[in-house]
Every structure is written in C-alpha cells, then in structure tokens.
Design an enzyme around this catalytic site. Structure first.
Site, PDB file in Angstrom:
ATOM      1  N   ARG A 129     114.841  64.305 -66.180  1.00  0.00           N
ATOM      2  CA  ARG A 129     114.806  63.181 -67.145  1.00  0.00           C
ATOM      3  C   ARG A 129     114.731  61.818 -66.468  1.00  0.00           C
ATOM      4  NH1 ARG A 129     118.682  66.388 -69.231  1.00  0.00           N
ATOM      5  NH2 ARG A 129     118.006  67.694 -70.958  1.00  0.00           N
ATOM      6  N   LYS A 151     102.949  52.712 -68.187  1.00  0.00           N
ATOM      7  CA  LYS A 151     102.282  53.874 -68.779  1.00  0.00           C
ATOM      8  C   LYS A 151     102.062  54.913 -67.697  1.00  0.00           C
ATOM      9  CE  LYS A 151      99.619  52.058 -72.647  1.00  0.00           C
ATOM     10  NZ  LYS A 151      98.242  51.906 -73.171  1.00  0.00           N
ATOM     11  N   GLU A 193      88.241  44.544 -64.427  1.00  0.00           N
ATOM     12  CA  GLU A 193      89.524  44.273 -65.096  1.00  0.00           C
ATOM     13  C   GLU A 193      89.984  42.837 -64.784  1.00  0.00           C
ATOM     14  OE1 GLU A 193      90.645  46.538 -67.194  1.00  0.00           O
ATOM     15  OE2 GLU A 193      89.666  48.364 -66.481  1.00  0.00           O
ATOM     16  N   LYS A 242      99.524  40.490 -67.321  1.00  0.00           N
ATOM     17  CA  LYS A 242      99.907  41.808 -67.862  1.00  0.00           C
ATOM     18  C   LYS A 242     101.406  41.858 -68.117  1.00  0.00           C
ATOM     19  CE  LYS A 242      99.356  46.699 -67.918  1.00  0.00           C
ATOM     20  NZ  LYS A 242      98.699  47.908 -67.467  1.00  0.00           N
ATOM     21  N   GLU A 252     103.522  49.393 -76.935  1.00  0.00           N
ATOM     22  CA  GLU A 252     102.298  49.318 -77.734  1.00  0.00           C
ATOM     23  C   GLU A 252     102.612  49.474 -79.225  1.00  0.00           C
ATOM     24  OE1 GLU A 252      98.593  50.481 -75.422  1.00  0.00           O
ATOM     25  OE2 GLU A 252      98.682  51.971 -77.018  1.00  0.00           O
ATOM     26  N   ARG A 257      99.899  44.427 -76.994  1.00  0.00           N
ATOM     27  CA  ARG A 257      99.328  45.162 -75.865  1.00  0.00           C
ATOM     28  C   ARG A 257      97.860  45.523 -76.102  1.00  0.00           C
ATOM     29  NH1 ARG A 257     103.138  48.767 -71.848  1.00  0.00           N
ATOM     30  NH2 ARG A 257     101.456  49.304 -70.456  1.00  0.00           N
ATOM     31  N   ASN A 261      92.931  45.761 -74.337  1.00  0.00           N
ATOM     32  CA  ASN A 261      91.763  46.594 -74.645  1.00  0.00           C
ATOM     33  C   ASN A 261      90.480  45.788 -74.757  1.00  0.00           C
ATOM     34  OD1 ASN A 261      93.214  48.905 -74.672  1.00  0.00           O
ATOM     35  ND2 ASN A 261      93.439  49.012 -76.895  1.00  0.00           N
ATOM     36  N   HIS A 264      87.191  47.314 -74.076  1.00  0.00           N
ATOM     37  CA  HIS A 264      87.418  48.745 -73.845  1.00  0.00           C
ATOM     38  C   HIS A 264      86.982  49.628 -75.001  1.00  0.00           C
ATOM     39  CE1 HIS A 264      89.463  47.492 -70.244  1.00  0.00           C
ATOM     40  NE2 HIS A 264      89.810  48.729 -69.937  1.00  0.00           N
ATOM     41  N   HIS A 268      85.001  52.469 -73.582  1.00  0.00           N
ATOM     42  CA  HIS A 268      85.431  53.871 -73.587  1.00  0.00           C
ATOM     43  C   HIS A 268      84.346  54.780 -74.143  1.00  0.00           C
ATOM     44  CE1 HIS A 268      89.973  52.794 -73.454  1.00  0.00           C
ATOM     45  NE2 HIS A 268      89.538  53.140 -72.263  1.00  0.00           N
ATOM     46  N   HIS A 281      84.577  53.756 -64.865  1.00  0.00           N
ATOM     47  CA  HIS A 281      85.346  53.031 -65.874  1.00  0.00           C
ATOM     48  C   HIS A 281      84.976  51.540 -65.868  1.00  0.00           C
ATOM     49  CE1 HIS A 281      88.671  52.045 -68.533  1.00  0.00           C
ATOM     50  NE2 HIS A 281      89.042  51.105 -67.679  1.00  0.00           N
TER      51      HIS A 281
HETATM   52  N1  LIG Z   1      98.823  53.494 -66.375  1.00  0.00           N
HETATM   53  C1  LIG Z   1      97.992  52.557 -66.757  1.00  0.00           C
HETATM   54  O1  LIG Z   1      98.372  51.572 -67.399  1.00  0.00           O
HETATM   55  C2  LIG Z   1      96.557  52.672 -66.364  1.00  0.00           C
HETATM   56  C3  LIG Z   1      95.695  51.580 -66.529  1.00  0.00           C
HETATM   57  C4  LIG Z   1      94.385  51.713 -66.106  1.00  0.00           C
HETATM   58  C5  LIG Z   1      93.942  52.900 -65.540  1.00  0.00           C
HETATM   59  N2  LIG Z   1      94.805  53.943 -65.404  1.00  0.00           N
HETATM   60  C6  LIG Z   1      94.367  55.199 -64.797  1.00  0.00           C
HETATM   61  O2  LIG Z   1      94.023  54.936 -63.445  1.00  0.00           O
HETATM   62  C7  LIG Z   1      93.079  55.906 -63.000  1.00  0.00           C
HETATM   63  C8  LIG Z   1      91.993  55.201 -62.242  1.00  0.00           C
HETATM   64  O3  LIG Z   1      92.568  54.544 -61.139  1.00  0.00           O
HETATM   65  P1  LIG Z   1      91.716  54.081 -59.871  1.00  0.00           P
HETATM   66  O4  LIG Z   1      90.511  53.386 -60.332  1.00  0.00           O
HETATM   67  O5  LIG Z   1      92.652  53.417 -58.941  1.00  0.00           O
HETATM   68  O6  LIG Z   1      91.179  55.481 -59.315  1.00  0.00           O
HETATM   69  P2  LIG Z   1      91.672  56.499 -58.172  1.00  0.00           P
HETATM   70  O7  LIG Z   1      93.126  56.601 -58.133  1.00  0.00           O
HETATM   71  O8  LIG Z   1      90.894  57.728 -58.402  1.00  0.00           O
HETATM   72  O9  LIG Z   1      91.165  55.797 -56.832  1.00  0.00           O
HETATM   73  C9  LIG Z   1      89.781  55.614 -56.650  1.00  0.00           C
HETATM   74  C10 LIG Z   1      89.296  56.197 -55.324  1.00  0.00           C
HETATM   75  O10 LIG Z   1      89.656  55.310 -54.265  1.00  0.00           O
HETATM   76  C11 LIG Z   1      90.356  56.017 -53.251  1.00  0.00           C
HETATM   77  N3  LIG Z   1      91.283  55.047 -52.673  1.00  0.00           N
HETATM   78  C12 LIG Z   1      92.395  54.537 -53.247  1.00  0.00           C
HETATM   79  N4  LIG Z   1      92.909  53.563 -52.503  1.00  0.00           N
HETATM   80  C13 LIG Z   1      92.118  53.449 -51.403  1.00  0.00           C
HETATM   81  C14 LIG Z   1      92.122  52.586 -50.280  1.00  0.00           C
HETATM   82  N5  LIG Z   1      93.010  51.602 -50.157  1.00  0.00           N
HETATM   83  N6  LIG Z   1      91.158  52.755 -49.340  1.00  0.00           N
HETATM   84  C15 LIG Z   1      90.208  53.721 -49.501  1.00  0.00           C
HETATM   85  N7  LIG Z   1      90.137  54.541 -50.561  1.00  0.00           N
HETATM   86  C16 LIG Z   1      91.082  54.407 -51.501  1.00  0.00           C
HETATM   87  C17 LIG Z   1      90.971  57.180 -53.949  1.00  0.00           C
HETATM   88  O11 LIG Z   1      91.224  58.231 -53.052  1.00  0.00           O
HETATM   89  C18 LIG Z   1      89.889  57.538 -54.964  1.00  0.00           C
HETATM   90  O12 LIG Z   1      88.901  58.306 -54.345  1.00  0.00           O
HETATM   91  C19 LIG Z   1      92.600  56.640 -64.240  1.00  0.00           C
HETATM   92  O13 LIG Z   1      93.178  57.914 -64.271  1.00  0.00           O
HETATM   93  C20 LIG Z   1      93.128  55.795 -65.388  1.00  0.00           C
HETATM   94  O14 LIG Z   1      93.413  56.558 -66.541  1.00  0.00           O
HETATM   95  C21 LIG Z   1      96.089  53.840 -65.802  1.00  0.00           C
HETATM   96 ZN   LIG Z   2      90.323  49.489 -68.037  1.00  0.00          ZN
END
Ligand SMILES: NC(=O)c1ccc[n+]([C@@H]2O[C@H](COP(=O)([O-])OP(=O)(O)OC[C@H]3O[C@@H](n4cnc5c(N)ncnc54)[C@H](O)[C@@H]3O)[C@@H](O)[C@H]2O)c1
Ligand SMILES: [Zn+2]
Length: 378
Positions: A129, A151, A193, A242, A252, A257, A261, A264, A268, A281
């Site tokens: 938990r 999130k 973003e 943010k 949300e 929040r 979007n 988005h 999306h 994305h």
């Molecule tokens: N929780 C939230 O509020 C929130 C908001 C937006 C997106 N997300 C989520 O985030 C995810 C996307 O995140 P992302 O774009 O960071 O993708 P990711 O985590 O897949 O990273 C992108 C790529 O970059 C590589 N990488 C990461 N850091 C690196 C570095 N410093 N040097 C070299 N390579 C590196 C990773 O291995 C991967 O191949 C999605 O699953 C999305 O749903 C969550």
């Molecule tokens: Zn986004």
C-alpha cells in the site's frame, strides 16, 4: 526534508493533498542529490528501476548517491519501450521487492523516461500500500510532465494507462545534463509539451521558451533539434506551471487539470489512428496543437498574429504540421468516439490568447471534420 542547494539548482515546490515535495532541477543535479536522497531513504533499502538505454549511462551516479546517503540499492534493468508498462512487469518488480524484504520505509527510485516513471511509480504506490518514491526523470517529456503530478500506472489490453492511481513522489531529481544523450526524436517529443506550456502560460514563459528555441539547429534527419530547451530555467518554468495546476486539481476532479490536455484531444486520436507507431506522442500532439490553433481562431477569438507566433514555435521544434501518415476519417471517428465515451460535457481546451486558455469549449462535429481536412492540406 532538509534540502541543500547546489549552485544553479532550482527547487520548485509542489503542494498536494497527499504530500508536499520539491522538484530539483539542475545541470549535473544527480551529483548533488545525495542529501535529498538521504532525506528520503537514509538507512533503508531501495530498488532502482531503469531501462536498458538509461542504466548504462546513469545507474552508476544514482547508486553512488544512494550509497553516500547510506542506502543499500538493488538495480533492476528492464528492456526499453512502452510494452514494459504492463502488469506482468509490475509483478516481476513486486517479486524483487518481496525477495529483498522491502518494507514501507524503503524506497523505489524510478530512473528513466515516462515509461519507467509510470511503471515504477505504480509499483511503489501499490506494494504494501505504498513505499517511498523518488522520480529521476531522464527524458525532457518526463522532466516537464510525467514525473510531476503523481499519475502512475500501467497499460491494460487496449487501454493506455488503464490501471493506475495518483501517487505523489517524495522528491523529483531532474538533471538536464542527462538530456544530452537523448535521441533527437525523443527531445522533440518533450519539446512539444514545452510549447504546450508556452501557450498555456503565455507572457514571460512564452518569451523564455521562444528565446531558448531561437536558432534551433537542423539535425541529420533533416528536422530541427530543440536541444536549446534542455535548460534548467526552461524545465523549471514548465514544472512550475504543472505544479500550479496539480495543486489546484490533484485528482482531475475540478477540471483545472484538463488544461494540460491542450492539443491532446485531436493529438490522441492521431496517435491512435497510427496505432501508436506512425506518429510519436509529441508529433501527434504537435498536430493536435496546430488543430487547436485553427479552431481557436474560429471559436475563441485567437488573433491570427498569435496563432502565427505559436506556429513558429512548433516549427522551431521540428514537429510536423501536416497530417499525412494516417487516414483523416479515422481521426475524426476516434475524436467522436472519445467525446462519446467521456460524456457530452467533456469538450476541448482552446486559447483566446497565449496565456488565456478556455476550457469546456463545445466544438461542433462539422468543425472537427473541417480542421482534420485542413491538417491534410498538401
Ligand atoms: N504520468 C504522467 O503524468 C504522464 C504524462 C505524460 C506521459 N506519460 C507517459 O510517459 C511515457 C512516455 O515517456 P517518454 O517519452 O519519456 O518515453 P520513454 O520512457 O519510453 O523514453 C523514451 C526513450 O528514450 C530512452 N531514454 C530515456 N532517457 C534517456 C537518456 N537520458 N539518454 C538516452 N536515452 C534515453 C528510453 O530508453 C526510451 O527508449 C508514456 O508511457 C506516457 O503514457 C505519463
Ligand atoms: Zn502529452
């Protein structure tokens, strides 16, 4: 928590009902993070979850900082990619935590992009938990977005982020130096973003981001590389925005929040129409932002000059401005389906000016068709 500030380290406070914490943004901040880590996990155990691209680059300094903080660390390295954000991987992590006898006083450190942050955060929120959670985001997208706001979750069947919860971290360590090793396409993802925040906040935030993007170099793959955005002041400014939104609407519920979007809704749909592989994305959201600007000029009185200014920012990021890779009708259908699923009251976020977003705008189906046609212009 007893933070110490290194030179050039910016601390952005985040207030939430669950807990208040700081996002530490710095250039080389990983090396200065020992005292922050000690405040969270001194004397305890930690698992550091990372992926195969990130671990060889940054696992060592993070584990060294943990050791300095008197914390015994177990490293877990997963393959990279969205497919890892699933219950099976979460269960594997639960297994490691069980074998190591982790307790609620121990810590999960998420070292990587949004995939690792969401997955490790979900595991931290649910095992026993809730253990302590430290986010160490290493993509621009994770630093300005995913690692802040609580999130966490995994994908389930066709549902992206379908299983999850809200779980705020104890601290976030964002080192912009780590962004130097990101592939340009990933930097562009995060940069879109950042442009979103520029448009939402307007004013000095927009000017700062415009300045950081001016003269963005053209990279080998013939798109612009927004490396200029990988600066502490830019990342901190986005995190501040943010943080304000999250403080106002942590779960949300009040609608604040939804501002995040911006771009988005259509974004999306574009992403889904390309089965999450044609457009990244960021590329999909860039198209969504172009559509948002077009709609805002017609429905919420956005000035043509302001729309043009926003368009220049998206161009400087190297993001696409034409929908070419997926079928327009599919995009229109997916937007309609989303609207239906979300209920008739869920509508668009548009702009009346930079810094003046308008929530809950009803966009007629006809306009959605028109804007998608416009996105497909030759
Ligand atoms: N929780 C939230 O509020 C929130 C908001 C937006 C997106 N997300 C989520 O985030 C995810 C996307 O995140 P992302 O774009 O960071 O993708 P990711 O985590 O897949 O990273 C992108 C790529 O970059 C590589 N990488 C990461 N850091 C690196 C570095 N410093 N040097 C070299 N390579 C590196 C990773 O291995 C991967 O191949 C999605 O699953 C999305 O749903 C969550
Ligand atoms: Zn986004």
């Amino acid at each position: 928590m007893q933070p110490i500030g290194g030179a050039g380290v910016i601390r952005v406070p985040v207030q939430s009902g669950q807990r208040d914490y700081q996002v530490l943004v710095g250039n080389g901040a990983l090396h200065e993070a020992a005292s922050d880590l000690a405040a969270v996990c001194s004397g305890g155990a930690a698992i550091v979850v990372s992926d195969a691209n990130v671990a060889p680059l940054y696992m060592a300094p993070v584990c060294a900082a943990l050791r300095d903080a008197g914390c015994a660390a177990t490293e877990v390295v997963l393959p990279a990619g969205e497919a890892q954000k699933c219950l099976a991987r979460a269960e594997e992590l639960f297994g490691v935590m069980y074998e190591r006898h982790l307790t609620r006083a121990d810590t999960v450190v998420a070292l990587g992009g949004g995939v690792i942050g969401d997955l490790a955060g979900f595991v931290a929120a649910t095992y026993l938990r809730g253990l302590r959670l430290v986010q160490v985001p290493t993509t621009l997208l994770a630093q300005v977005d995913a690692a802040v706001g609580g999130k966490v979750g995994v994908d389930f069947r066709a549902g992206k982020n379908h299983v999850g919860t809200f779980y705020q971290p104890w601290t976030v360590l964002a080192d912009v130096q780590t962004l130097a090793t990101l592939p340009a396409r990933e930097r562009r993802n995060g940069a879109v973003e950042v442009v979103k925040y520029a448009l939402l906040a307007g004013g000095e935030t927009m000017t700062l981001i415009e300045g950081a993007l001016s003269g963005a170099p053209v990279t080998g793959d013939s798109a612009r590389d927004p490396a200029g955005l990988c600066r502490e002041d830019v990342v901190a400014e986005c995190v501040r925005y943010k943080a304000r939104v999250v403080a106002a609407d942590e779960r949300e519920e009040s609608g604040e929040r939804h501002l995040l979007n911006l771009g988005h809704t259509i974004g999306h749909a574009v992403e889904a129409a390309g089965r999450f592989s044609r457009y990244s994305h960021g590329e999909a959201v860039a198209l969504g932002l172009h559509a948002m600007l077009w709609l805002s000029e017609r429905l919420t009185g956005l000035d043509a000059a302001d729309a043009e200014r926003a368009t220049r920012l998206l161009a400087a990021v190297g993001a696409p401005d034409r929908l070419a890779e997926v079928d327009g009708d599919t995009v229109v259908e997916l937007v309609a389906r989303d609207k239906k699923a979300a209920g008739p009251q869920i509508t668009f976020v548009l702009l009346s000016a930079p810094g003046a977003p308008v929530r809950n705008v009803h966009v007629p189906s006809e306009s959605i068709k028109e804007v998608v046609e416009w996105l497909q212009r030759p």
